[in-house]
Design a protein around this motif. Structure first.
Motif, PDB file in Angstrom:
ATOM      1  N   MET A  35     -54.953  82.380  -7.999  1.00 49.73           N
ATOM      2  CA  MET A  35     -56.429  82.009  -7.951  1.00 49.73           C
ATOM      3  C   MET A  35     -57.175  83.020  -8.666  1.00 49.73           C
ATOM      4  O   MET A  35     -58.651  82.906  -8.313  1.00 49.73           O
ATOM      5  N   SER A  36     -56.925  84.129  -9.410  1.00 50.03           N
ATOM      6  CA  SER A  36     -57.852  85.151 -10.106  1.00 50.03           C
ATOM      7  C   SER A  36     -58.218  84.087 -11.221  1.00 50.03           C
ATOM      8  O   SER A  36     -57.710  83.515 -11.801  1.00 50.03           O
ATOM      9  N   ASP A  37     -59.492  84.725 -11.783  1.00 49.24           N
ATOM     10  CA  ASP A  37     -60.232  84.317 -12.570  1.00 49.24           C
ATOM     11  C   ASP A  37     -60.158  84.674 -14.164  1.00 49.24           C
ATOM     12  O   ASP A  37     -61.005  85.123 -14.730  1.00 49.24           O
ATOM     13  N   THR A  38     -58.756  84.841 -14.440  1.00 48.46           N
ATOM     14  CA  THR A  38     -58.466  85.565 -15.809  1.00 48.46           C
ATOM     15  C   THR A  38     -57.565  84.327 -16.410  1.00 48.46           C
ATOM     16  O   THR A  38     -56.921  83.584 -16.035  1.00 48.46           O
ATOM     17  N   HIS A  39     -57.608  84.516 -17.746  1.00 46.77           N
ATOM     18  CA  HIS A  39     -57.041  83.316 -18.629  1.00 46.77           C
ATOM     19  C   HIS A  39     -56.254  83.916 -19.708  1.00 46.77           C
ATOM     20  O   HIS A  39     -55.865  83.125 -20.809  1.00 46.77           O
ATOM     21  N   ASP A  40     -55.856  85.265 -19.716  1.00 46.01           N
ATOM     22  CA  ASP A  40     -55.176  85.547 -20.830  1.00 46.01           C
ATOM     23  C   ASP A  40     -53.572  85.273 -20.801  1.00 46.01           C
ATOM     24  O   ASP A  40     -52.909  85.065 -19.742  1.00 46.01           O
ATOM     25  N   VAL A  41     -52.931  85.140 -21.929  1.00 50.53           N
ATOM     26  CA  VAL A  41     -51.481  84.738 -21.847  1.00 50.53           C
ATOM     27  C   VAL A  41     -50.673  86.170 -21.941  1.00 50.53           C
ATOM     28  O   VAL A  41     -51.001  86.947 -22.700  1.00 50.53           O
ATOM     29  N   CYS A  42     -49.676  86.265 -21.011  1.00 48.06           N
ATOM     30  CA  CYS A  42     -49.055  87.358 -20.886  1.00 48.06           C
ATOM     31  C   CYS A  42     -47.833  87.397 -21.490  1.00 48.06           C
ATOM     32  O   CYS A  42     -46.873  86.756 -21.188  1.00 48.06           O
ATOM     33  N   PHE A  43     -47.256  88.337 -22.466  1.00 51.37           N
ATOM     34  CA  PHE A  43     -46.048  88.397 -22.978  1.00 51.37           C
ATOM     35  C   PHE A  43     -45.312  89.752 -22.596  1.00 51.37           C
ATOM     36  O   PHE A  43     -45.738  90.766 -22.416  1.00 51.37           O
ATOM     37  N   VAL A  44     -44.175  89.461 -21.971  1.00 51.11           N
ATOM     38  CA  VAL A  44     -43.388  90.570 -21.410  1.00 51.11           C
ATOM     39  C   VAL A  44     -42.657  91.296 -22.682  1.00 51.11           C
ATOM     40  O   VAL A  44     -41.759  90.816 -23.113  1.00 51.11           O
ATOM     41  N   VAL A  45     -43.189  92.470 -22.937  1.00 53.14           N
ATOM     42  CA  VAL A  45     -42.564  93.126 -23.815  1.00 53.14           C
ATOM     43  C   VAL A  45     -41.157  94.074 -23.807  1.00 53.14           C
ATOM     44  O   VAL A  45     -40.325  94.090 -24.361  1.00 53.14           O
ATOM     45  N   GLY A  46     -41.432  94.443 -22.448  1.00 57.29           N
ATOM     46  CA  GLY A  46     -40.147  95.191 -21.596  1.00 57.29           C
ATOM     47  C   GLY A  46     -40.137  94.954 -20.160  1.00 57.29           C
ATOM     48  O   GLY A  46     -41.277  95.074 -19.636  1.00 57.29           O
ATOM     49  N   GLY A  47     -38.941  94.954 -19.696  1.00 59.33           N
ATOM     50  CA  GLY A  47     -38.889  94.786 -18.273  1.00 59.33           C
ATOM     51  C   GLY A  47     -38.623  93.185 -17.892  1.00 59.33           C
ATOM     52  O   GLY A  47     -38.053  92.609 -18.603  1.00 59.33           O
ATOM     53  N   ARG A  48     -39.115  93.044 -16.792  1.00 61.83           N
ATOM     54  CA  ARG A  48     -38.896  91.770 -16.025  1.00 61.83           C
ATOM     55  C   ARG A  48     -39.904  91.458 -15.054  1.00 61.83           C
ATOM     56  O   ARG A  48     -40.244  92.364 -14.045  1.00 61.83           O
TER      57      ARG A  48
END
Length: 219
Positions: free
Chosen positions: A32-45
């Motif tokens: 429910m946070s009001d953020t809208h970025d698309v997040c790319f997992v560059v490393g990790g999980r």
């Protein structure tokens, strides 16, 4: 997702993203946070989760390196539909929603890739809703093992789930308890259907496990 872009385009996109590292168990985005970025997992999980009012964790999906999440809010501008936490040390690139929409609109092949991913998510969700509605706890565990094993199904009717699934993770996916998962896995082991391998859980008879689920679904 960005594979169709040329090297210069990808470099330009990278410069417009914000980059951040997260420790294991650190929250990346909040429900429910009001953020809208698309997040790319560059490393990790990372893991996509929600919590009930009583605090019980419900797990939806794990996203590995090269995957992405957060596109729903980038598309419709609404708050986040779930929380995301790092399962290990993780490096994430945050793409502004404006840039994401420009890329999707300007590259039909990327737009199709995003739609195909959403279709896959909807199909998995539909299957899980049906399982929750029609299967008992034991068979929901069976069904989840089938989902985890299917990508590694071999011609000899065996499959290996690597790494060995954690009882609490399976429990959170199928709405049951760790004790139930442990009991079901014990029963399957005694029946010769599963066995612990060196680094994973081996399904020795995938067809038999599948039949155990389908028999109940067909009642």
């Amino acid at each position: 997702m960005l594979g169709p872009l040329g090297a210069q385009e990808r470099a330009s996109v990278a410069r417009q993203c914000a980059w951040r590292r997260y420790r294991e168990d650190e929250q990346i985005i909040d429900h429910m946070s009001d953020t809208h970025d698309v997040c790319f997992v560059v490393g990790g999980r990372v893991r996509v989760v929600m919590h009930s009012l009583s605090g019980r964790e419900i797990s939806f999906d794990d996203v590995d390196a090269s995957g992405y999440f957060g596109e729903l809010s980038a598309i419709d501008g609404k708050p986040r539909s779930a929380s995301v936490v790092a399962l290990a040390e993780t490096h994430v690139a945050f793409m502004p929603p404006r840039l994401f929409r420009e890329i999707v609109v300007g590259h039909p092949d990327i737009a199709l890739s995003v739609m195909q991913r959403m279709a896959a998510i909807i199909r998995r969700a539909t299957g899980r809703i049906m399982d929750l509605s029609t299967l008992g706890a034991n068979n929901r565990v069976h069904a989840e093992l089938l989902r985890l094993a299917k990508p590694a199904l071999r011609a000899d009717n065996t499959a290996e789930i690597v790494p060995i699934p954690v009882h609490s993770d399976i429990a959170s996916r199928v709405s049951t308890t760790r004790e139930t998962v442990a009991r079901v896995l014990g029963d399957l082991a005694r029946g010769g259907i599963v066995v612990r391998g060196g680094s994973g859980l081996v399904i020795r008879d995938y067809a038999r496990l599948e039949a155990m689920v389908e028999d109940v679904r067909g009642e």
